[in-house]
Design a protein around this motif. Structure first.
Motif, PDB file in Angstrom:
ATOM      1  N   ALA A 431      -4.735  11.598   9.910  1.00 39.34           N
ATOM      2  CA  ALA A 431      -5.153  10.234   9.575  1.00 39.34           C
ATOM      3  C   ALA A 431      -5.034   9.998   8.068  1.00 39.34           C
ATOM      4  O   ALA A 431      -4.632   8.916   7.627  1.00 39.34           O
ATOM      5  N   TYR A 432      -5.377  11.024   7.272  1.00 39.56           N
ATOM      6  CA  TYR A 432      -5.204  10.916   5.819  1.00 39.56           C
ATOM      7  C   TYR A 432      -3.757  10.612   5.470  1.00 39.56           C
ATOM      8  O   TYR A 432      -3.467   9.790   4.583  1.00 39.56           O
ATOM      9  N   VAL A 438      -3.561   5.158   0.445  1.00 38.15           N
ATOM     10  CA  VAL A 438      -2.913   6.262  -0.268  1.00 38.15           C
ATOM     11  C   VAL A 438      -1.401   6.085  -0.292  1.00 38.15           C
ATOM     12  O   VAL A 438      -0.749   6.233  -1.330  1.00 38.15           O
ATOM     13  N   TRP A 439      -0.819   5.752   0.868  1.00 40.16           N
ATOM     14  CA  TRP A 439       0.637   5.792   1.014  1.00 40.16           C
ATOM     15  C   TRP A 439       1.293   4.426   1.003  1.00 40.16           C
ATOM     16  O   TRP A 439       2.517   4.331   1.082  1.00 40.16           O
ATOM     17  N   GLY A 440       0.498   3.369   0.910  1.00 39.40           N
ATOM     18  CA  GLY A 440       1.056   2.032   0.888  1.00 39.40           C
ATOM     19  C   GLY A 440       0.937   1.337   2.232  1.00 39.40           C
ATOM     20  O   GLY A 440       0.590   1.946   3.244  1.00 39.40           O
ATOM     21  N   GLU A 441       1.223   0.048   2.235  1.00 30.98           N
ATOM     22  CA  GLU A 441       1.080  -0.754   3.452  1.00 30.98           C
ATOM     23  C   GLU A 441       2.021  -0.306   4.568  1.00 30.98           C
ATOM     24  O   GLU A 441       1.799  -0.602   5.729  1.00 30.98           O
ATOM     25  N   ASP A 442       3.085   0.396   4.197  1.00 29.68           N
ATOM     26  CA  ASP A 442       4.027   0.882   5.209  1.00 29.68           C
ATOM     27  C   ASP A 442       3.721   2.323   5.607  1.00 29.68           C
ATOM     28  O   ASP A 442       4.604   3.067   6.038  1.00 29.68           O
ATOM     29  N   ALA A 443       2.446   2.729   5.494  1.00 27.52           N
ATOM     30  CA  ALA A 443       2.057   4.121   5.747  1.00 27.52           C
ATOM     31  C   ALA A 443       2.403   4.590   7.155  1.00 27.52           C
ATOM     32  O   ALA A 443       2.607   5.782   7.381  1.00 27.52           O
ATOM     33  N   ASN A 456       4.412   5.065  -7.417  1.00 27.84           N
ATOM     34  CA  ASN A 456       3.996   3.884  -6.672  1.00 27.84           C
ATOM     35  C   ASN A 456       2.927   4.207  -5.633  1.00 27.84           C
ATOM     36  O   ASN A 456       2.450   3.326  -4.935  1.00 27.84           O
ATOM     37  N   VAL A 457       2.565   5.496  -5.524  1.00 30.90           N
ATOM     38  CA  VAL A 457       1.581   5.922  -4.527  1.00 30.90           C
ATOM     39  C   VAL A 457       0.318   6.407  -5.230  1.00 30.90           C
ATOM     40  O   VAL A 457       0.378   7.166  -6.189  1.00 30.90           O
ATOM     41  N   LYS A 458      -0.833   5.958  -4.769  1.00 29.25           N
ATOM     42  CA  LYS A 458      -2.109   6.393  -5.343  1.00 29.25           C
ATOM     43  C   LYS A 458      -2.404   7.807  -4.854  1.00 29.25           C
ATOM     44  O   LYS A 458      -2.627   8.006  -3.665  1.00 29.25           O
ATOM     45  N   GLN A 459      -2.397   8.768  -5.747  1.00 32.25           N
ATOM     46  CA  GLN A 459      -2.523  10.153  -5.328  1.00 32.25           C
ATOM     47  C   GLN A 459      -3.756  10.819  -5.934  1.00 32.25           C
ATOM     48  O   GLN A 459      -3.953  10.767  -7.147  1.00 32.25           O
TER      49      GLN A 459
END
Length: 543
Positions: A431-432, A438-443, A456-459
């Protein structure tokens, strides 16, 4: 008298259930978890365990829960016990990294793992884990990887030849549908045989050893859709004394019998390897290096003989089927996304052209330079983590911080979760790895380019490869992750260089089997109407 004796197990079970219920009821009333939102439980006996273990595909329920309740939620376990389920990156960093051994593996999970891997590194904790990891570390030094690459390439080339042999017997106008799952599993088993133990299993050639027969289908046979009674039984293990719990492996049910026969076989096999190693002297395979390093340690810090014996099963568990399943999902994804497959093929061709390499002569540096191929591997791993759930327990009263605050039942926004010692924690790593925060709207979608533009990714720093948790993280992260990545890159580049992969075409009147991510201990590809792991792909040779 006979009736009284025969009813004793039932009475004991009732007493344990009553004590467990009373204990969990008192804990729940005084626990912060009761304030968290979470899914409704439809059964006191198994709680939400049924939602997780009986779902058709991994993530069917958890993805929905996280979307509805946030990345930290409360779910029910057996007999009404509360579990904290987390997919929040800051919480995972705290549990796996910052607090080290303060969140040990759950006792029932450790015991199940011991049944199949013995008392090796994957089960160890605390001082035992530190000692075993220190001794095992030289086996996986980065400098040793280049020694294994020829083995990766040899086995990969043999797999290519086996598929070409099959193609040669068929009408070239008819596309060949191959169940790639068992083929990849045989290849990785042959690699582990040579790199791990200096043995040629020959499974790609059709040979079978007693160990390979025992290992085949191990997790599907033993852990897919367990009985409710077994789930309840395991939930009581933390109340059972250790001297009794160690005999659980002798229970005559499917799971315990399957694990017992495999581990007994693996231990016999390991003892034979250790004996042969002592006769031939030092070698360069993993087991030889491990034995040499262990012998060099101070006697007080060495692994005991039984711990060394169990490292063989631990190596197979951590390094063979997980790698094979990861590669199987990778091939499925590039079959679904031919544009990604072609970009990999172009990158591989460019590397060969630049280096002047021919045949199978790529180096570790060449593999490291394949940015797009690695991005595709990471994206496939992100969407398909083979170990999809980790279990921990709070070793002390603590407070777990959150990157993304969650809303309690009363509507309060909280940025940390207080936990009492003994709180059960589910790490929903799958799920993470699909969190939009974390990975963007296209996760939930396929996009390897996200790993080419990481800014571009919050890490939050968690995982060792692409910040993924496929190799876990922190003190108990996979010690052999570099070996696994290098192995997968060699196999991938070899296969894509020689073949084109595509999904089976829809035929009139025929239903193409749908691939499902089945929730065994390891996430396995399976399809209705097919036996065992199944990933049917059309494989066509390239000119």
């Amino acid at each position: 008298m006979g009736a009284n004796i025969s009813s004793l197990p039932t009475c004991l079970a009732a007493v344990v259930a009553f004590i467990t219920y009373t204990y969990t009821y008192i804990r729940r009333r005084h626990s912060f978890l009761s304030q968290l939102r979470g899914p409704k439980s439809h059964s006191f006996w198994i709680g939400n365990e049924g939602d997780i273990y009986y779902q058709n595909e991994v993530g069917d329920c958890e993805f929905e829960w996280v979307q509805q309740f946030g990345s930290a939620l409360r779910r029910r376990g057996c007999l009404g016990e509360d579990h904290l389920m987390v997919a929040d990156p800051k919480a995972l960093q705290y549990i796996l990294h910052s607090s080290g051994y303060s969140f040990p593996k759950r006792r029932d999970v450790v015991k199940v793992t011991e049944m199949v891997a013995g008392k090796g590194l994957v089960c160890a904790h605390g001082e035992v884990h530190e000692r075993q990891r220190k001794i095992s570390a030289p086996v996986f030094f980065t400098s040793r990887l280049k020694m294994f690459i020829p083995t990766f390439q040899e086995v990969s080339s043999k797999l290519v030849q086996r598929w070409k042999d099959e193609l040669a017997t068929l009408d070239p106008s008819i596309p060949l549908l191959i169940n790639v799952a068992p083929w990849i599993s045989r290849a990785t088993l042959d690699i582990m045989g040579q790199a791990g133990f200096d043995l040629h299993f020959g499974t790609l050639d059709g040979a079978e050893t007693e160990l390979s027969k025992m290992y085949g289908g191990l997790f599907i046979d033993s852990t897919l859709y367990p009985s409710p009674l077994n789930l309840i039984f395991k939930s009581t293990w933390r109340y059972i004394p250790e001297f009794l719990l160690q005999h659980v492996r002798y229970l005559p049910t499917r799971e315990y019998r399957r694990f017992r026969t495999y581990l007994d076989c693996a231990r016999d096999f390991s003892r034979e390897i250790i004996k042969k190693n002592a006769e031939k002297g030092d070698g360069s395979d993993m087991m030889s290096v491990l034995l040499h390093t262990n012998a060099s340690e101070d006697p007080q810090n060495r692994m005991r003989h039984e711990e060394v014996v169990d490292q063989l099963s631990a190596l197979l568990l951590a390094g063979q089927e997980t790698t094979a399943s990861t590669l199987t999902w990778f091939l499925w994804e590039i079959a679904r996304h031919p544009e990604s497959q072609e970009r990999i093929r172009e990158e591989v061709a460019a590397i060969y052209k630049r280096t002047g390499a021919s045949g199978a002569e790529l180096s570790a540096a060449d593999l490291d330079s394949m940015a797009y191929t690695q991005a595709v591997l990471k994206e496939s791993m992100r969407l398909h983590p083979i170990i999809w759930m980790l279990s921990r327990v709070a070793g002390q009263d603590d407070a777990i911080p959150l990157a993304f605050p969650v809303t309690t039942k009363s509507g309060r926004l909280v940025s940390s979760i207080p936990v009492k010692k003994g709180t059960l924690i589910d790490i929903a790593l799958h799920a993470y790895q699909r969190l939009p925060e974390v990975w963007g709207e296209d996760a939930g979608e396929w996009n390897p380019d996200r790993f080419l533009e990481p800014e571009n990714v919050k890490q939050t720093s968690i995982g060792v490869y692409g910040n993924l948790l496929n190799f876990s993280g922190g003190l108990q992260g996979c010690i052999g992750w570099r070996f696994a990545v290098c192995e997968m890159l060699v196999i991938v580049t070899t296969l894509v260089k020689h073949f084109e992969f595509s999904l089976p075409p829809e035929r009139e009147g025929e239903k193409t089997p749908r691939i499902c991510r089945k929730p065994t201990v390891l996430m396995m590809p399976m399809a209705e109407g097919q036996v065992g792991p199944w990933m049917g792909l059309v494989v066509e040779p390239l000119n």
